[in-house]
Enzyme design. Structure first.
Site, mmCIF file in Angstrom:
data_model
loop_
_atom_site.group_PDB
_atom_site.id
_atom_site.type_symbol
_atom_site.label_atom_id
_atom_site.label_comp_id
_atom_site.label_asym_id
_atom_site.label_seq_id
_atom_site.Cartn_x
_atom_site.Cartn_y
_atom_site.Cartn_z
ATOM 1 N N ASN A 247 33.831 41.115 10.394
ATOM 2 C CA ASN A 247 32.630 41.508 9.666
ATOM 3 C C ASN A 247 32.777 41.117 8.196
ATOM 4 O O ASN A 247 33.719 41.531 7.538
ATOM 5 C CB ASN A 247 32.447 43.028 9.798
ATOM 6 C CG ASN A 247 31.069 43.451 9.312
ATOM 7 O OD1 ASN A 247 30.620 43.012 8.254
ATOM 8 N ND2 ASN A 247 30.415 44.291 10.078
ATOM 9 N N ARG B 226 41.374 44.907 -6.889
ATOM 10 C CA ARG B 226 40.494 45.352 -7.975
ATOM 11 C C ARG B 226 41.215 46.431 -8.766
ATOM 12 O O ARG B 226 42.217 46.979 -8.312
ATOM 13 C CB ARG B 226 39.195 45.920 -7.393
ATOM 14 C CG ARG B 226 39.447 47.157 -6.588
ATOM 15 C CD ARG B 226 38.196 47.714 -5.933
ATOM 16 N NE ARG B 226 38.487 49.004 -5.356
ATOM 17 C CZ ARG B 226 37.915 49.470 -4.259
ATOM 18 N NH1 ARG B 226 37.027 48.747 -3.608
ATOM 19 N NH2 ARG B 226 38.210 50.660 -3.818
ATOM 20 N N ARG C 218 0.799 -1.217 0.000
ATOM 21 C CA ARG C 218 0.000 0.000 0.000
ATOM 22 C C ARG C 218 0.840 1.281 0.000
ATOM 23 O O ARG C 218 0.327 2.357 -0.265
ATOM 24 C CB ARG C 218 -0.957 -0.009 1.211
ATOM 25 C CG ARG C 218 -2.072 -1.034 1.065
ATOM 26 C CD ARG C 218 -2.830 -1.250 2.369
ATOM 27 N NE ARG C 218 -2.123 -2.145 3.282
ATOM 28 C CZ ARG C 218 -2.545 -2.475 4.504
ATOM 29 N NH1 ARG C 218 -3.674 -1.971 4.965
ATOM 30 N NH2 ARG C 218 -1.849 -3.289 5.255
ATOM 31 N N SER D 165 32.220 44.642 0.865
ATOM 32 C CA SER D 165 31.132 44.005 0.119
ATOM 33 C C SER D 165 31.585 43.509 -1.244
ATOM 34 O O SER D 165 32.480 44.079 -1.866
ATOM 35 C CB SER D 165 30.000 45.009 -0.094
ATOM 36 O OG SER D 165 29.473 45.362 1.155
HETATM 37 C C1 UD1 Z 1 -2.406 -5.522 11.679
HETATM 38 C C2 UD1 Z 1 -3.279 -6.369 12.603
HETATM 39 C C3 UD1 Z 1 -4.510 -5.547 12.991
HETATM 40 C C4 UD1 Z 1 -4.059 -4.267 13.681
HETATM 41 C C5 UD1 Z 1 -3.078 -3.478 12.807
HETATM 42 C C6 UD1 Z 1 -2.469 -2.378 13.617
HETATM 43 C C7 UD1 Z 1 -3.033 -8.756 12.053
HETATM 44 C C8 UD1 Z 1 -3.609 -9.908 11.321
HETATM 45 N N1 UD1 Z 1 -3.688 -7.581 11.918
HETATM 46 O O1 UD1 Z 1 -3.107 -5.266 10.495
HETATM 47 O O2 UD1 Z 1 -5.325 -6.299 13.897
HETATM 48 O O3 UD1 Z 1 -5.182 -3.486 13.999
HETATM 49 O O4 UD1 Z 1 -2.005 -4.328 12.358
HETATM 50 O O5 UD1 Z 1 -1.640 -1.551 12.849
HETATM 51 O O6 UD1 Z 1 -2.048 -8.926 12.751
HETATM 52 N N2 UD1 Z 1 4.192 -8.559 8.403
HETATM 53 C C9 UD1 Z 1 5.209 -9.458 8.226
HETATM 54 N N3 UD1 Z 1 4.944 -10.614 7.555
HETATM 55 C C10 UD1 Z 1 3.711 -10.918 7.098
HETATM 56 C C11 UD1 Z 1 2.669 -9.983 7.283
HETATM 57 C C12 UD1 Z 1 2.958 -8.800 7.947
HETATM 58 O O7 UD1 Z 1 6.330 -9.237 8.658
HETATM 59 O O8 UD1 Z 1 3.563 -12.017 6.538
HETATM 60 C C13 UD1 Z 1 4.504 -7.310 9.127
HETATM 61 C C14 UD1 Z 1 4.368 -6.048 8.274
HETATM 62 O O9 UD1 Z 1 5.603 -5.715 7.702
HETATM 63 C C15 UD1 Z 1 3.925 -5.000 9.293
HETATM 64 C C16 UD1 Z 1 3.199 -5.809 10.331
HETATM 65 O O10 UD1 Z 1 3.577 -7.165 10.162
HETATM 66 O O11 UD1 Z 1 5.027 -4.350 9.905
HETATM 67 C C17 UD1 Z 1 1.690 -5.677 10.222
HETATM 68 O O12 UD1 Z 1 1.280 -6.064 8.926
HETATM 69 P P1 UD1 Z 1 0.210 -5.226 8.136
HETATM 70 O O13 UD1 Z 1 -0.015 -5.898 6.847
HETATM 71 O O14 UD1 Z 1 0.569 -3.806 8.142
HETATM 72 O O15 UD1 Z 1 -1.069 -5.499 9.080
HETATM 73 P P2 UD1 Z 1 -2.394 -4.647 9.155
HETATM 74 O O16 UD1 Z 1 -3.279 -5.006 8.028
HETATM 75 O O17 UD1 Z 1 -2.066 -3.229 9.340
HETATM 76 CA CA CA Z 2 -0.116 -2.024 9.414
#
Ligand code: UD1
Ligand code: CA
Length: 457
Positions: free
Chosen positions: A365, A428, A20, A393
């Protein structure tokens, strides 16, 4: 403080694709206040006294690992090769978790506003007997967050947006993505999580129902929304930046810094400003700036990598670049640029000037329009100017060159050789006045004009 007696591993999840963000790099590398998002998260952990960190990484793993370096923590890196969800991601750090910790804290790399308070609160919940503690917040707009389903103080489940019913979507109490899990049970509990949901992912949030099914206890602890604001898009990144700036400006003002229009002052993660400094509207601080007490930063100044000593004055419209060091009471005025240069105490560089690679003595200055010609196309060279000197200047100082203490440089000079102490340098052409010559010039011009007019008739 019960929590501090228990040891803790923090697992930072940062392996997501950052789809995203629409970016060619991992979102946790995107800066907030001039510093990668993930570094802010590591800072908060360090502030909470948590020094063991497992980083779960995917894309840009090397860069993210480097960005997460912090002298107060030891981190291990775990690569999640397939992105199958947040529970799957935690299991990538299995080796680290299996070492045996009292507390396992799971935190997301994309919540850079988190501070020590909710981290400590989550751990306190474990110390109080819960098996899983989720940090929740009241969301102004809950869209996209997992909803916390709480009854009589017990957390029953977390429902992800895509899986939530109409009624569940109306809940505004949301999962902040920060969770503490009993370290001895963590691997077993997470191992039981399935992927039967709308996204077909292994959701860490399902741990709540899993722990309850095994007779364990899950609770939610509320924290301010601001701390848990997650970053999924550039628009959210901008919101996070704004919140960070508001928080830091407020802290600075409480610490004795005057800001006339704080909402127009932009700080970096490491900006250090002492008490009784005044900052006028529309000032930007890049990284590496310290400002000592009593200094005044006038409007529209842009400062990075610079040190401003007590009672110095900058701007309006001044630019201090890396390596600019201003002595006490020095002045750098409008449309001046200073780079890698020391401006002595009480020295003045007031108008339309470029000072680069220079050392300027006390009380000297520098006249309007002075330029240090520091670059020959290949190398940078030094200009030295002593104390109590006066540069007229519109002078060009062609480095390497030295100008002595108390020396004068005549306006409009091009200085290519050293000027001794107390000398006056004229670099100059000498002016010559031709008596009466203007009358002749005028007559000649008028005659030419008349001739042209006649020819046109
Ligand atoms: C997640 C939570 C949601 C919460 C929100 C808060 C879950 C299923 N959902 O949703 O409940 O309200 O965060 O911000 O946990 N990541 C990995 N590997 C993966 C998937 C994700 O490392 O396979 C990491 C991402 O890089 C990120 C974090 O986990 O830093 C959260 O993933 P993201 O996809 O942002 O979750 P949200 O949809 O925001
Ligand atoms: Ca997130």
């Amino acid at each position: 403080m019960i929590a501090t007696k228990r040891n803790c591993l923090a697992v930072i999840l940062a392996a997501g694709e950052s789809t995203r963000m629409k970016s060619s790099r991992s979102k946790v590398l995107h800066p907030v206040a001039g510093r990668p998002m993930i570094a802010h998260v590591v800072d908060a952990l360090a502030a909470a006294g948590i020094s063991d960190i497992a980083l779960v990484l995917g894309r840009d793993a090397d860069k993210v690992e480097a960005a997460a370096q912090n002298p107060a923590v030891t981190s291990s890196v775990h690569i999640q090769t397939e992105r199958l969800g947040t529970a799957h991601a935690v299991l990538a750090a299995r080796e680290a978790i299996a070492k045996g910790y009292d507390d396992v804290l799971v935190i997301f790399g994309d919540t850079p506003l988190v501070t020590e308070a909710p981290l400590t609160a989550a751990r306190a919940g474990l110390a109080g007997g819960a098996d899983v503690v989720v940090i929740g917040f009241e969301a102004a707009d809950p869209t996209g967050y997992g909803r916390l389903i709480v009854e009589n103080g017990e957390l029953l489940a977390i429902r992800e947006q895509k899986d939530a019913s109409e009624a569940e979507r109306a809940i505004t109490y949301c999962n902040g993505g920060l969770m503490a899990i009993d370290g001895r049970k963590a691997l077993d509990l997470i191992g039981r999580i399935g992927n039967a949901n709308a996204k077909g992912e292994y959701y860490l949030t399902d741990i709540v129902e899993v722990v309850r099914a095994t007779g364990g206890r899950a609770i939610a602890v509320a924290a301010p929304e601001e701390e848990l604001t997650g970053c999924n898009t550039r628009a959210e990144l901008a919101v996070i930046e704004r919140l960070w700036q508001q928080r830091r400006r407020r802290q600075m003002m409480l610490d004795g810094v005057s800001m006339i229009a704080p909402e127009t002052v932009f700080l970096s993660y490491d900006t250090r400003i002492a008490q009784d400094v005044t900052i006028e509207p529309n000032v930007v601080f890049g990284p590496g700036v310290t400002v000592e007490s009593g200094a005044v930063i006038h409007s529209f100044s842009y400062i990075e990598g610079a040190h401003v000593s007590a009672d110095a004055e900058i701007g309006p419209y001044a630019r201090l670049r890396p390596g600019a060091r201003l002595g006490a009471g020095a002045k750098v005025g409008n449309f001046c640029e200073v780079k890698q240069a020391e401006i002595g105490a009480g020295a003045k560089v007031n108008h339309l000037t470029y000072i680069g690679d220079a050392i300027i003595g006390e009380k000297t200055n520098i006249g309007a329009g002075t330029i240090t010609c520091n670059y020959d196309g290949i190398n940078k060279h030094l200009t030295r100017i002593g104390a109590n000197a006066f540069i007229g200047s519109n002078s060009s100082l062609v480095a390497p060159v030295s100008i002595g203490d108390g020396a004068y440089v005549a306006s409009g000079s091009v200085i290519t050789t050293d000027v001794p102490d107390d000398a006056v340098a004229f670099g100059r052409a000498r002016q010559e006045n031709k008596e009466g010559r203007a009358v002749l010039v005028r007559e000649r011009n008028q005659a030419a004009k008349a001739a042209r007019k006649k020819a046109a008739e």
